[in-house]
Scaffold this motif. Structure first.
Motif, PDB file in Angstrom:
ATOM      1  N   GLN A 202      85.272  35.684 -27.203  1.00 39.18           N
ATOM      2  CA  GLN A 202      84.387  34.970 -27.993  1.00 39.18           C
ATOM      3  C   GLN A 202      85.345  33.838 -28.876  1.00 39.18           C
ATOM      4  O   GLN A 202      84.928  32.662 -29.150  1.00 39.18           O
ATOM      5  CB  GLN A 202      83.316  35.969 -28.751  1.00 39.18           C
ATOM      6  N   VAL A 203      86.310  34.480 -29.503  1.00 44.00           N
ATOM      7  CA  VAL A 203      87.178  33.647 -30.446  1.00 44.00           C
ATOM      8  C   VAL A 203      88.070  32.679 -29.607  1.00 44.00           C
ATOM      9  O   VAL A 203      87.937  31.504 -30.311  1.00 44.00           O
ATOM     10  CB  VAL A 203      88.193  34.724 -31.075  1.00 44.00           C
ATOM     11  N   GLN A 204      88.372  32.931 -28.471  1.00 43.91           N
ATOM     12  CA  GLN A 204      88.999  31.802 -27.544  1.00 43.91           C
ATOM     13  C   GLN A 204      87.968  30.909 -27.209  1.00 43.91           C
ATOM     14  O   GLN A 204      88.239  29.663 -27.561  1.00 43.91           O
ATOM     15  CB  GLN A 204      89.576  32.175 -26.267  1.00 43.91           C
ATOM     16  N   GLN A 205      86.558  31.160 -27.041  1.00 48.01           N
ATOM     17  CA  GLN A 205      85.932  30.283 -26.450  1.00 48.01           C
ATOM     18  C   GLN A 205      85.212  29.335 -27.861  1.00 48.01           C
ATOM     19  O   GLN A 205      84.888  28.347 -27.518  1.00 48.01           O
ATOM     20  CB  GLN A 205      84.537  30.750 -26.134  1.00 48.01           C
ATOM     21  N   CYS A 206      84.956  30.108 -29.210  1.00 46.75           N
ATOM     22  CA  CYS A 206      84.600  29.163 -30.147  1.00 46.75           C
ATOM     23  C   CYS A 206      85.482  28.080 -30.371  1.00 46.75           C
ATOM     24  O   CYS A 206      85.053  27.057 -30.979  1.00 46.75           O
ATOM     25  CB  CYS A 206      84.211  29.861 -31.337  1.00 46.75           C
ATOM     26  N   LYS A 207      86.860  28.572 -30.218  1.00 50.29           N
ATOM     27  CA  LYS A 207      87.883  27.551 -30.326  1.00 50.29           C
ATOM     28  C   LYS A 207      87.910  26.494 -29.416  1.00 50.29           C
ATOM     29  O   LYS A 207      87.644  25.051 -29.958  1.00 50.29           O
ATOM     30  CB  LYS A 207      89.251  28.106 -30.305  1.00 50.29           C
ATOM     31  N   GLN A 208      87.607  26.652 -28.245  1.00 47.77           N
ATOM     32  CA  GLN A 208      87.482  25.443 -27.332  1.00 47.77           C
ATOM     33  C   GLN A 208      86.438  24.862 -27.451  1.00 47.77           C
ATOM     34  O   GLN A 208      86.345  23.292 -27.530  1.00 47.77           O
ATOM     35  CB  GLN A 208      87.352  26.249 -25.987  1.00 47.77           C
ATOM     36  N   ALA A 209      85.169  25.280 -28.065  1.00 50.96           N
ATOM     37  CA  ALA A 209      84.145  24.478 -28.157  1.00 50.96           C
ATOM     38  C   ALA A 209      84.165  23.621 -29.114  1.00 50.96           C
ATOM     39  O   ALA A 209      83.558  22.508 -29.077  1.00 50.96           O
ATOM     40  CB  ALA A 209      82.814  25.334 -28.407  1.00 50.96           C
ATOM     41  N   PHE A 210      84.838  24.064 -30.345  1.00 46.07           N
ATOM     42  CA  PHE A 210      84.900  23.328 -31.553  1.00 46.07           C
ATOM     43  C   PHE A 210      86.025  22.051 -31.039  1.00 46.07           C
ATOM     44  O   PHE A 210      85.606  20.965 -31.596  1.00 46.07           O
ATOM     45  CB  PHE A 210      85.314  24.170 -32.557  1.00 46.07           C
ATOM     46  N   ALA A 211      87.121  22.433 -30.706  1.00 39.92           N
ATOM     47  CA  ALA A 211      88.058  21.293 -30.396  1.00 39.92           C
ATOM     48  C   ALA A 211      87.506  20.326 -29.270  1.00 39.92           C
ATOM     49  O   ALA A 211      87.736  19.180 -29.441  1.00 39.92           O
ATOM     50  CB  ALA A 211      89.254  21.979 -29.627  1.00 39.92           C
ATOM     51  N   ARG A 212      86.613  20.649 -28.536  1.00 35.10           N
ATOM     52  CA  ARG A 212      85.902  19.841 -27.462  1.00 35.10           C
ATOM     53  C   ARG A 212      84.669  19.232 -27.701  1.00 35.10           C
ATOM     54  O   ARG A 212      84.242  18.300 -27.191  1.00 35.10           O
ATOM     55  CB  ARG A 212      85.852  20.525 -26.110  1.00 35.10           C
ATOM     56  N   ARG A 213      84.104  19.840 -28.893  1.00 36.23           N
ATOM     57  CA  ARG A 213      82.700  19.342 -29.395  1.00 36.23           C
ATOM     58  C   ARG A 213      81.757  19.530 -28.125  1.00 36.23           C
ATOM     59  O   ARG A 213      81.006  18.777 -27.919  1.00 36.23           O
ATOM     60  CB  ARG A 213      82.579  17.952 -29.931  1.00 36.23           C
ATOM     61  N   ASP A 214      81.834  20.727 -27.788  1.00 35.39           N
ATOM     62  CA  ASP A 214      81.107  21.047 -26.480  1.00 35.39           C
ATOM     63  C   ASP A 214      80.043  21.976 -27.014  1.00 35.39           C
ATOM     64  O   ASP A 214      80.050  23.283 -27.283  1.00 35.39           O
ATOM     65  CB  ASP A 214      82.125  21.898 -25.495  1.00 35.39           C
ATOM     66  N   VAL A 215      78.789  21.523 -27.349  1.00 36.36           N
ATOM     67  CA  VAL A 215      77.471  22.352 -27.878  1.00 36.36           C
ATOM     68  C   VAL A 215      77.147  23.021 -26.923  1.00 36.36           C
ATOM     69  O   VAL A 215      76.809  24.186 -27.198  1.00 36.36           O
ATOM     70  CB  VAL A 215      76.410  21.437 -28.079  1.00 36.36           C
TER      71      VAL A 215
ATOM     72  N   ILE B 226      83.908  45.286 -34.780  1.00 32.35           N
ATOM     73  CA  ILE B 226      84.212  44.369 -33.840  1.00 32.35           C
ATOM     74  C   ILE B 226      82.687  43.441 -33.573  1.00 32.35           C
ATOM     75  O   ILE B 226      82.730  42.236 -33.189  1.00 32.35           O
ATOM     76  CB  ILE B 226      84.372  45.112 -32.562  1.00 32.35           C
ATOM     77  N   GLU B 227      81.518  43.945 -33.951  1.00 27.42           N
ATOM     78  CA  GLU B 227      80.324  43.266 -33.830  1.00 27.42           C
ATOM     79  C   GLU B 227      80.226  42.267 -34.919  1.00 27.42           C
ATOM     80  O   GLU B 227      79.824  41.021 -34.550  1.00 27.42           O
ATOM     81  CB  GLU B 227      79.192  44.238 -34.068  1.00 27.42           C
ATOM     82  N   ARG B 228      80.815  42.359 -36.051  1.00 26.78           N
ATOM     83  CA  ARG B 228      80.866  41.253 -37.125  1.00 26.78           C
ATOM     84  C   ARG B 228      81.845  40.138 -36.533  1.00 26.78           C
ATOM     85  O   ARG B 228      81.618  38.942 -36.675  1.00 26.78           O
ATOM     86  CB  ARG B 228      81.412  41.984 -38.085  1.00 26.78           C
ATOM     87  N   VAL B 229      82.979  40.380 -35.875  1.00 29.45           N
ATOM     88  CA  VAL B 229      83.820  39.579 -35.365  1.00 29.45           C
ATOM     89  C   VAL B 229      82.865  38.688 -34.368  1.00 29.45           C
ATOM     90  O   VAL B 229      83.009  37.317 -34.588  1.00 29.45           O
ATOM     91  CB  VAL B 229      85.003  39.887 -34.530  1.00 29.45           C
ATOM     92  N   GLY B 230      82.062  39.289 -33.432  1.00 27.64           N
ATOM     93  CA  GLY B 230      81.428  38.411 -32.652  1.00 27.64           C
ATOM     94  C   GLY B 230      80.308  37.404 -33.458  1.00 27.64           C
ATOM     95  O   GLY B 230      80.127  36.323 -32.959  1.00 27.64           O
ATOM     96  N   ASP B 231      79.550  38.033 -34.542  1.00 33.15           N
ATOM     97  CA  ASP B 231      78.818  37.311 -35.316  1.00 33.15           C
ATOM     98  C   ASP B 231      79.725  36.015 -35.908  1.00 33.15           C
ATOM     99  O   ASP B 231      79.191  34.925 -36.040  1.00 33.15           O
ATOM    100  CB  ASP B 231      78.364  37.982 -36.471  1.00 33.15           C
ATOM    101  N   ASN B 232      80.758  36.266 -36.406  1.00 34.08           N
ATOM    102  CA  ASN B 232      81.641  35.107 -36.877  1.00 34.08           C
ATOM    103  C   ASN B 232      82.105  34.004 -35.597  1.00 34.08           C
ATOM    104  O   ASN B 232      81.915  32.771 -36.190  1.00 34.08           O
ATOM    105  CB  ASN B 232      83.015  35.612 -37.278  1.00 34.08           C
ATOM    106  N   ALA B 233      82.081  34.467 -34.720  1.00 26.86           N
ATOM    107  CA  ALA B 233      82.411  33.540 -33.661  1.00 26.86           C
ATOM    108  C   ALA B 233      81.199  32.598 -33.509  1.00 26.86           C
ATOM    109  O   ALA B 233      81.336  31.379 -33.131  1.00 26.86           O
ATOM    110  CB  ALA B 233      82.791  34.380 -32.402  1.00 26.86           C
ATOM    111  N   VAL B 234      79.957  33.153 -33.330  1.00 26.09           N
ATOM    112  CA  VAL B 234      78.709  32.448 -33.326  1.00 26.09           C
ATOM    113  C   VAL B 234      78.635  31.560 -34.350  1.00 26.09           C
ATOM    114  O   VAL B 234      78.247  30.610 -34.257  1.00 26.09           O
ATOM    115  CB  VAL B 234      77.654  33.497 -33.293  1.00 26.09           C
ATOM    116  N   ASP B 235      78.945  31.958 -35.450  1.00 30.48           N
ATOM    117  CA  ASP B 235      78.778  30.953 -36.730  1.00 30.48           C
ATOM    118  C   ASP B 235      79.697  29.966 -36.413  1.00 30.48           C
ATOM    119  O   ASP B 235      79.264  28.672 -36.693  1.00 30.48           O
ATOM    120  CB  ASP B 235      79.212  31.810 -37.775  1.00 30.48           C
TER     121      ASP B 235
END
Length: 259
Positions: free
Chosen positions: A152-165, A212-221
């Motif tokens: 999730q952390v890796q994916q949220c980074k990619q999504a933000f960098a690419r502006r991929d909703v 760990i569950e909170r890390v996932g929530d932060n990634a969704v944020d």
């Protein structure tokens, strides 16, 4: 081609010319700050990997390293935050830039929290001892949760960098898997029996799972901030209080760049 943009500087409508060079320099600085912020997520992914190894192998020394290394994540947070404040002090952004700045401030707050969650887990490692009564099904789910959180952390980074909703919205699917494992761990701990050592270890793993569950929530944020940057509207991808409802969007109007 226009050589300058204009923005109001007083309620009376007076304006001053903003040289193109100033706007270009502003954009370059903002882009550099975004790269620094996204680099903070790389630090978090590394910390999560080490935290997982510390939990799986009861490695107290590695857990101590994770705790000490959190200063580096905190330093990145402070560096980017100060950079943004300094940039704002020198030039007021247009609406589209303001969206990105607001999202970056949220992003760095989230990765700083993720670092703290790694610290919280690492502080639990010495409490279980070097040879705890491990429940295989629980530890399997802990590992699955952590691997999912790293993804999730890796994916949220990619999504933000690419502006991929679309990629950002997919974070909810991964978060659902983490939540499911968290519930399963809770149920398994209740079934550990009367052995006090096993129950104590199980309770500790419940605390690990919660972090760990909170890390996932932060990634969704962070994913939600990606959608905000792209659309100009903030909306929660999920609404725990009304799971069947579509969360309302909160708009932030944005005119063309330079207005």
């Amino acid at each position: 081609m226009p050589t300058s943009g204009r923005r109001p500087t007083s309620p009376g409508g007076s304006a001053r010319t903003v040289p193109v060079e100033t706007r270009i320099h502003f954009q370059e600085e903002l882009s550099a700050l975004e790269l620094q912020a996204l680099g903070g997520l790389d630090m978090v992914a590394e910390s999560l990997e080490r935290t997982l190894e510390a939990v799986l192998h009861h490695d107290v020394e590695l857990a101590g390293y994770v705790i000490a290394d959190d200063d580096r994540i905190d330093g990145r947070y402070l560096e980017v935050r100060q950079g943004i404040l300094s940039l704002l002090a020198r030039q007021a952004p247009v609406a589209t830039d303001l969206r990105l700045i607001a999202a970056l401030l949220d992003l760095i707050r989230n990765f700083e929290r993720m670092g703290d969650q790694c610290v919280n887990i690492s502080k639990l490692v010495p409490l279980v001892g070097r040879e705890p009564p491990v429940h295989p099904e629980i530890i399997t789910r802990i590992e699955r949760m952590m691997r999912q959180a790293i993804s999730q952390v890796q994916q949220c980074k990619q999504a933000f960098a690419r502006r991929d909703v679309e990629l950002a919205e997919d974070l909810v699917r991964q978060d659902d898997e983490i939540d499911r494992c968290n519930r399963e761990i809770f149920a398994l701990v209740l079934e550990t029996g009367d052995d006090p050592d096993a129950r104590e270890w199980g309770m500790t793993m419940m605390l690990v799972a919660r972090q760990i569950e909170r890390v996932g929530d932060n990634a969704v944020d962070i994913g939600e901030q990606t959608a905000f940057v792209v659309t100009g509207e903030f909306r929660e991808f999920t609404d725990a209080s009304h799971p069947d409802a579509v969360p309302p969007a909160i708009g932030l109007s944005a005119g063309p760049r330079g207005e």
